[in-house]
Design an enzyme around this catalytic site. Sequence first.
Site, short mmCIF file in Angstrom:
data_model
loop_
_atom_site.label_atom_id
_atom_site.label_comp_id
_atom_site.label_asym_id
_atom_site.label_seq_id
_atom_site.Cartn_x
_atom_site.Cartn_y
_atom_site.Cartn_z
CG PHE A 122 9.90 20.12 17.30
CD1 PHE A 122 10.60 19.24 16.48
CD2 PHE A 122 8.94 20.95 16.74
CE1 PHE A 122 10.33 19.20 15.11
CE2 PHE A 122 8.67 20.91 15.37
CZ PHE A 122 9.38 20.03 14.56
CG ASP A 207 8.95 27.40 20.11
OD1 ASP A 207 7.73 27.59 19.93
OD2 ASP A 207 9.64 26.64 19.40
CE LYS A 236 2.50 23.17 16.59
NZ LYS A 236 2.16 22.33 15.43
#
Length: 383
Positions: A122, A207, A236
């Site tokens: 993702f 990532d 995040k």
Amino acid sequence: MDALFPTYARWDITVESAEGAIIIDNTGKKYLDFVSGIAVCNLGHRHPAVVSAVQEQLEKYWHVSNLFKSDIQQEVAQQLVLNSDLDAVFFCNSGAEANEAALKLARKYTQKSKVITFKQSFHGRTFGTMAATGQEKIHSGFGPLLHEFVYLPYNDCDALEREMDDTVAAVMVEVVQGEGGVIPGTKEFLGKIEELCLQYGSLFIIDEVQTGIGRTGKAFAYQQYNLSPDIITLAKGLGSGLPVGAMLGKEKLKEAFGPGTHGSTFGGNPISMAAAKATLSIIFNKEFLADVVKKGDYLQSELTKAFIDQDFVTEVRGSGLIMGIACQNEVAGSITVLRENGLLTLPAGANVIRLLPPLTITYEEINEAVQIIKNTLVAEYSN
């Protein structure tokens, strides 16, 4: 009338206040938060140092644009490069934007188009990052995707070797697949990516949107494997809840991202930078990170012991304080019951309960969460 697009399957909870690892809803009910805003509030809710830094910056100025020099951007960038083996930072607003920047930079620098990512990965929901994501459910309904993305099985060195050649611009990978099931990469697999990228002149992109900023007990999860990526992407946990993302790259890549090649109106906003500076000043501390490792080991050990004799849990896996409880059956119903019982958790695929507590979680709160999980699952599966 609901004036919002129905893009989220929202829980029936309206938050009234939050502090540390506790959320209180508008009825007064308390929840132990093992979601942390989806790995965002790594210092818990409303950490005093972050609150103070944001309030101080609010009294100075909020926004002037990236036409101006920014001391606070430079300070946060220095914190990031000094704690990694990368050299330059581009600030944006989210993980998807960071990954978009990485994909653009990889194509610009290499003058190639093909990008390898992995099944169940993702990387975001923008048009480019949706194409990079190896999940059909993310692609469905949007017509032809951005071309030249190839999805390979995760942790499969043979498949990677067969696909790699000198047409590959980059390989983009998560060190731990978060949304895909909390699946850690193997040292052999991640090392093979780095080796083949060097061999074929491709960029190695990691990532770190979910795993970065102390989540695994290192500043960045790739450091658990002694890797040297060309690019990492962050968001995040970087701003403790304020919108901020970042792409970090090696010195050689600077020449490909000069004026006019990329930008972001709000990227590096001073309020978000103040939050990031305060957050990193705490998390990028050797003792703090060592404590995350200890807490992660304790959480995994206690969960393993709790379900040692229960065959409905097949595995407890993760790294630091990103943890997955793999179950024989689908877990959506269990997550709902856990929520009713006062513990907030997430799915990671159909069969995994994902735990993302604040890095400041206490051992008492870990014990409470383990007990709620055990009682809930045993009651559910014994019926």
